[in-house]
Design an enzyme around this catalytic site. Structure first.
Site, PDB file in Angstrom:
ATOM      1  N   ARG A   1       0.853  -1.203   0.000  1.00 49.98           N
ATOM      2  CA  ARG A   1       0.000   0.000   0.000  1.00 49.98           C
ATOM      3  C   ARG A   1       0.885   1.248   0.000  1.00 49.98           C
ATOM      4  O   ARG A   1       1.411   1.648   1.042  1.00 49.98           O
ATOM      5  CB  ARG A   1      -0.891  -0.018   1.235  1.00 49.98           C
ATOM      6  CG  ARG A   1      -1.793   1.181   1.428  1.00 49.98           C
ATOM      7  CD  ARG A   1      -2.881   1.279   0.375  1.00 49.98           C
ATOM      8  NE  ARG A   1      -3.867   0.225   0.552  1.00 49.98           N
ATOM      9  CZ  ARG A   1      -4.811  -0.038  -0.353  1.00 49.98           C
ATOM     10  NH1 ARG A   1      -4.863   0.654  -1.493  1.00 49.98           N
ATOM     11  NH2 ARG A   1      -5.678  -1.009  -0.156  1.00 49.98           N
TER      12      ARG A   1
ATOM     13  N   ARG B   1       0.744  -6.889  -9.662  1.00 54.70           N
ATOM     14  CA  ARG B   1       1.236  -6.162  -8.480  1.00 54.70           C
ATOM     15  C   ARG B   1       1.497  -7.101  -7.294  1.00 54.70           C
ATOM     16  O   ARG B   1       2.116  -6.704  -6.305  1.00 54.70           O
ATOM     17  CB  ARG B   1       0.263  -5.049  -8.070  1.00 54.70           C
ATOM     18  CG  ARG B   1      -1.097  -5.491  -7.609  1.00 54.70           C
ATOM     19  CD  ARG B   1      -1.923  -4.318  -7.125  1.00 54.70           C
ATOM     20  NE  ARG B   1      -3.253  -4.730  -6.721  1.00 54.70           N
ATOM     21  CZ  ARG B   1      -4.067  -3.969  -5.980  1.00 54.70           C
ATOM     22  NH1 ARG B   1      -3.672  -2.785  -5.554  1.00 54.70           N
ATOM     23  NH2 ARG B   1      -5.268  -4.408  -5.667  1.00 54.70           N
TER      24      ARG B   1
ATOM     25  N   HIS C   1       0.006   3.184 -10.541  1.00 55.38           N
ATOM     26  CA  HIS C   1      -0.908   3.675  -9.506  1.00 55.38           C
ATOM     27  C   HIS C   1      -0.122   4.419  -8.409  1.00 55.38           C
ATOM     28  O   HIS C   1      -0.146   4.062  -7.243  1.00 55.38           O
ATOM     29  CB  HIS C   1      -1.625   2.458  -8.927  1.00 55.38           C
ATOM     30  CG  HIS C   1      -2.842   2.718  -8.085  1.00 55.38           C
ATOM     31  ND1 HIS C   1      -2.817   3.533  -6.985  1.00 55.38           N
ATOM     32  CD2 HIS C   1      -4.089   2.232  -8.184  1.00 55.38           C
ATOM     33  CE1 HIS C   1      -4.010   3.514  -6.433  1.00 55.38           C
ATOM     34  NE2 HIS C   1      -4.807   2.752  -7.142  1.00 55.38           N
TER      35      HIS C   1
ATOM     36  N   ASP D   1     -12.478   9.648  -6.649  1.00 59.23           N
ATOM     37  CA  ASP D   1     -12.067   8.465  -7.400  1.00 59.23           C
ATOM     38  C   ASP D   1     -12.529   8.689  -8.833  1.00 59.23           C
ATOM     39  O   ASP D   1     -13.680   8.418  -9.166  1.00 59.23           O
ATOM     40  CB  ASP D   1     -12.712   7.207  -6.792  1.00 59.23           C
ATOM     41  CG  ASP D   1     -12.081   5.931  -7.311  1.00 59.23           C
ATOM     42  OD1 ASP D   1     -12.424   4.857  -6.800  1.00 59.23           O
ATOM     43  OD2 ASP D   1     -11.261   6.020  -8.239  1.00 59.23           O
TER      44      ASP D   1
ATOM     45  N   GLU E   1      -2.448   8.633 -11.380  1.00 60.56           N
ATOM     46  CA  GLU E   1      -2.125   7.372 -12.047  1.00 60.56           C
ATOM     47  C   GLU E   1      -2.053   7.509 -13.564  1.00 60.56           C
ATOM     48  O   GLU E   1      -3.075   7.692 -14.233  1.00 60.56           O
ATOM     49  CB  GLU E   1      -3.162   6.329 -11.635  1.00 60.56           C
ATOM     50  CG  GLU E   1      -3.319   6.223 -10.111  1.00 60.56           C
ATOM     51  CD  GLU E   1      -4.504   5.411  -9.668  1.00 60.56           C
ATOM     52  OE1 GLU E   1      -5.105   5.747  -8.628  1.00 60.56           O
ATOM     53  OE2 GLU E   1      -4.847   4.441 -10.381  1.00 60.56           O
TER      54      GLU E   1
HETATM   55  O1  TA6 Z   1      -7.111   3.980  -8.378  1.00 62.61           O
HETATM   56  C1  TA6 Z   1      -8.215   4.185  -7.619  1.00 62.61           C
HETATM   57  C2  TA6 Z   1      -8.799   2.853  -7.190  1.00 62.61           C
HETATM   58  O2  TA6 Z   1      -9.209   2.124  -8.294  1.00 62.61           O
HETATM   59  C3  TA6 Z   1      -9.912   3.082  -6.178  1.00 62.61           C
HETATM   60  O3  TA6 Z   1     -11.152   2.678  -6.675  1.00 62.61           O
HETATM   61  C4  TA6 Z   1      -9.474   2.314  -4.942  1.00 62.61           C
HETATM   62  O4  TA6 Z   1     -10.054   1.100  -4.839  1.00 62.61           O
HETATM   63  C5  TA6 Z   1      -7.969   2.236  -5.138  1.00 62.61           C
HETATM   64  O5  TA6 Z   1      -7.791   2.073  -6.501  1.00 62.61           O
HETATM   65  C6  TA6 Z   1      -7.227   1.226  -4.326  1.00 62.61           C
HETATM   66  O6  TA6 Z   1      -7.444  -0.050  -4.754  1.00 62.61           O
HETATM   67  P1  TA6 Z   1      -6.823  -1.284  -3.927  1.00 62.61           P
HETATM   68  O7  TA6 Z   1      -7.237  -2.509  -4.655  1.00 62.61           O
HETATM   69  O8  TA6 Z   1      -5.314  -1.097  -3.920  1.00 62.61           O
HETATM   70  O9  TA6 Z   1      -7.376  -1.189  -2.529  1.00 62.61           O
END
Ligand code: TA6
Length: 301
Positions: free
Chosen positions: A75, A101, A170, A214, A273
């Site tokens: 994260r 990932r 991301h 988002d 992103e």
């Molecule tokens: O990039 C934004 C997103 O798609 C959000 O919808 C949110 O879910 C975020 O990614 C994080 O996703 P994750 O699967 O890493 O918790």
């Protein structure tokens, strides 16, 4: 005990510049330490977790609650989303943001370049990937740690049939206070609001984060500018061969629902992103290659 991977990584090392070491959770990482730049990149997900150009603080946010284990995404830093973004349209059981990932990538090379160090990692289709996605592919990811950060994701269709994929770098940018941060470069762009039933809207001016955000900005090519008056930094993200930009901040409630993000950490991060998602998924004929690039620069304000 030095693992086989660290041993096998020896051949790529540059004394006092780049070495393969054991990182969090016992996961292997390439650590860059030079007078010009410092950085870290895990083989787990080919995940950049740190970049510090000389004279600058850490540019990327990394959660204090991040998991460091096989099968879990880190994260923070720069996760790579591929071959789908978000939930897989036709399979709710499939891992969010695809499977690379959480995959163990292989180290291809570490090279000293004129202004820094380029680390190259790769992964390709195998039995595991085909559980979710039948395609044959090879991904190569080159990251140059220098006074700027250069990212290059190369997708090759190694199969006989055309493939369609989504991709995103991301990136979690560290900010002083999200309430004071502004995002420029998407001033009139159309976007899909994922917090409002995917309604399509138009941006008016700079982006200020005032609630869960988002958004998938569509048909974008301009550089993004992140203005942070608290850290007194401007971060510029330029790109090539990327037609969408995702902007994300979980705000209070979503942050609370994420077990690998501390409750107040939403105030110190914003995701910008560089991507090709949604209407701009990429169609790649057999034997062809697609390269998406991002270039990150940080300057004082
Ligand atoms: O990039 C934004 C997103 O798609 C959000 O919808 C949110 O879910 C975020 O990614 C994080 O996703 P994750 O699967 O890493 O918790």
């Amino acid at each position: 005990m030095e693992s086989a991977l660290a041993e096998s990584g020896r051949q790529f090392e540059f004394p006092a510049t780049a070495s393969v070491v054991e990182g969090n959770g016992g996961l292997q990482k390439v650590r860059i330490t030079s007078p010009k730049v410092a950085g870290e990149m895990y083989l787990h997900g080919a995940h950049v977790t740190s970049w510090k150009p000389a004279g600058k603080e850490e540019v990327f946010f990394l959660s204090s609650q991040s998991r460091w284990e096989h099968g879990r995404a880190i994260r923070g830093g720069i996760p790579i989303c591929f071959p789908w973004f978000g939930d897989k349209a036709d399979d709710p059981k499939a891992p969010a943001h695809g499977f690379v990932r959480t995959k163990a990538w292989k180290l291809e090379s570490i090279a000293q370049v004129r202004d820094g160090v380029t680390v190259s990692m790769f992964t390709e289709s195998d039995e595991d990937t085909k559980r979710w996605w039948p395609a044959d592919f090879r991904l190569v990811y080159r990251v140059t740690f220098a006074s700027e950060l250069r990212l290059e994701l190369v997708v090759t269709n190694t199969g006989e049939t055309p493939l369609r994929f989504e991709e995103a770098l991301h990136a979690y940018h560290r900010v002083g206070n999200i309430l004071k941060t502004r995002v420029g470069g998407l001033y009139t762009a159309h976007y899909i609001d994922k917090t409002d039933s995917n309604r399509r809207k138009i941006q008016h001016g700079e982006i200020a984060i005032v609630s869960e955000t988002d958004r998938v900005y569509l048909s974008t090519s301009d550089a993004i500018e992140l203005e942070d008056p608290v850290l007194r930094l401007r971060t510029r993200v330029a790109k090539e061969n990327s037609r969408t930009t995702v902007v994300w901040n979980p705000w209070v409630q979503k942050a609370h629902s994420l077990s690998d993000l501390a409750d107040d950490e939403w105030m110190q991060m914003i995701c910008i992103e560089t991507s090709n998602v949604s209407d701009f998924a990429v169609d790649l004929p057999p034997g062809r290659q697609h390269t998406m690039k991002a270039l990150v620069r940080v300057t004082d304000i």
